[in-house]
Design a protein around this motif. Sequence first.
Motif, PDB file in Angstrom:
ATOM      1  N   GLU A 145       5.633 -15.308   2.911  1.00 23.56           N
ATOM      2  CA  GLU A 145       4.965 -14.017   3.113  1.00 23.56           C
ATOM      3  C   GLU A 145       4.505 -13.391   1.789  1.00 23.56           C
ATOM      4  N   GLU A 148       1.435 -15.513   0.740  1.00 21.56           N
ATOM      5  CA  GLU A 148       0.258 -15.507   1.599  1.00 21.56           C
ATOM      6  C   GLU A 148      -0.295 -14.095   1.799  1.00 21.56           C
ATOM      7  N   GLU A 149       0.603 -13.157   2.056  1.00 23.31           N
ATOM      8  CA  GLU A 149       0.164 -11.808   2.456  1.00 23.31           C
ATOM      9  C   GLU A 149       0.353 -10.785   1.342  1.00 23.31           C
ATOM     10  N   SER A 150       0.970 -11.233   0.213  1.00 27.10           N
ATOM     11  CA  SER A 150       1.286 -10.271  -0.837  1.00 27.10           C
ATOM     12  C   SER A 150       2.159  -9.132  -0.300  1.00 27.10           C
ATOM     13  N   SER A 151       3.013  -9.459   0.624  1.00 24.14           N
ATOM     14  CA  SER A 151       3.902  -8.433   1.170  1.00 24.14           C
ATOM     15  C   SER A 151       5.236  -9.094   1.488  1.00 24.14           C
ATOM     16  N   ARG A 161       4.114  -3.667   0.439  1.00 24.43           N
ATOM     17  CA  ARG A 161       2.955  -4.389  -0.081  1.00 24.43           C
ATOM     18  C   ARG A 161       3.145  -4.547  -1.590  1.00 24.43           C
TER      19      ARG A 161
END
Length: 313
Positions: A145, A148-151, A161
Motif C-alpha cells: 500500500e 502503490e497508493e502512497s498511503s 497519506r
Amino acid sequence: MMDKYNFKELFNRALVKDAFDEEIAIVLSGQYGRALELLQDAEATGLFPTLVGPPGVGKTILCRYFASLRAQQQKNKNFYWLTMDESIKPSHFLGSFDPAITLNKGFVLDAFNPGPLLSAMLEGGTFLANEINRATEYSQNTLLEPLEESSVSIPHLGRIRADKDFFFISAMNPEELSGTHRLSEALKDRIKVWIKLTYPEKSTELDIIRVNLPEHFAIDESELELIYSIIDETRKNKVDIDVPASIRAGIAIAKLLGRKRQIEREKGVSEKESVYVYLSEIASHVLLGSIKPKPGVKAQDIIDRIINKTLGA
Ligand SMILES: Nc1ncnc2c1ncn2[C@@H]1O[C@H](COP(=O)(O)OP(=O)(O)OP(=O)(O)O)[C@@H](O)[C@H]1O
Ligand SMILES: [Mg+2]
C-alpha cells in the motif's frame, strides 16, 4: 544505576539530529557515481529503486549519502532504515500502541508510537528497507500500500497519506545467497529500478580503503596494493569460496597494518619490519571470519593458500 555515567547527557551528545548532520566520506567513482544518478532518476520519476549486491559492497553507505543529499536540499527530512528478517513484523516499521497507555485511554493517537516507515511517510523522509527479501511475505505485503497508493492504514487510527517527498529505497543480497526469502511477485512488480552493485574495480576500492583509513594509520601505496591483491584473490577463487572478502575486510587489514606502522613510527625504528611478515599474520586474522568457504572446505586452508600465492611463503 543509569545516572552513574549520566545517561541523559551522553545520549543527547551522541544523538544524530538530522540526516545531513553526518559527514559521510564516500567515494563516488565507478559504479557508485552511476548508482547515485540512478537513485536520483528514480526519485525524480517517482519510481522505487532497489540496490542489489553481496554483503559489504556499499549499499547502505550509498543510501545514507543519497538521503543526506535530499536532507540538505529540503531540510529536516530524516533518513530511516530497518534491516528486515523473519522476525520483523509490520508493527516494527509502522508502529504500535503502548500497552500501558492503551489500557487507560484506549487505542488513541496518544498511545501510538510511530515506526520508522510511518515517520518517513509523514515527514517526507527517506526509508530504507534493508535486506527486504528476508522479510516474510506477510511483512512484504504490508509494504504494497505505501508503494502503490502512497498511503498506509493504521489499525484503529485510520489511513494516512504520505507526504509528497516520501521516498522508499530497498536493498538486498542477490537471491542465490543463502538465508533469504524470495521477494514476493507483487512487491517485485512495484520496484521498478534495479541497481546492481558488485565488488568495485581496483582503483575505486583502493580509494575506498584510503578514505576509511585514519591519517595516523597511513600505509605505503605498495602495501595498499598488496592488501588489494589478497582481497581480490578471494574473489577470483570461486571453486573454494562461496562468499569472498568484502570491502570491509580490506579496510580492516589496512587499519591493522596502519597501526603496526604507527607504533614503529612512534618508536622511531630505523628499519620497518617486512610487510610480508606482518601482512600474512594480519590477513589471516581478518580473513578467517570474512570469507565463507564452500561446504567441506576449511577456511584456514584457503587462507594459507591465498597468502602463499600473494605474499609468498
Ligand atoms: N563508495 C564508498 N565510499 C566509501 N566507503 C565505502 C564505499 N562503499 C563501501 N564503503 C565502506 O565499506 C563498508 C561496507 O559498506 P556498506 O555497509 O555500505 O555495505 P552494504 O552493502 O550495506 O553491506 P551489507 O550487505 O553487509 O549490509 C563500510 O565501511 C563503508 O564505509
Ligand atoms: Mg548494509
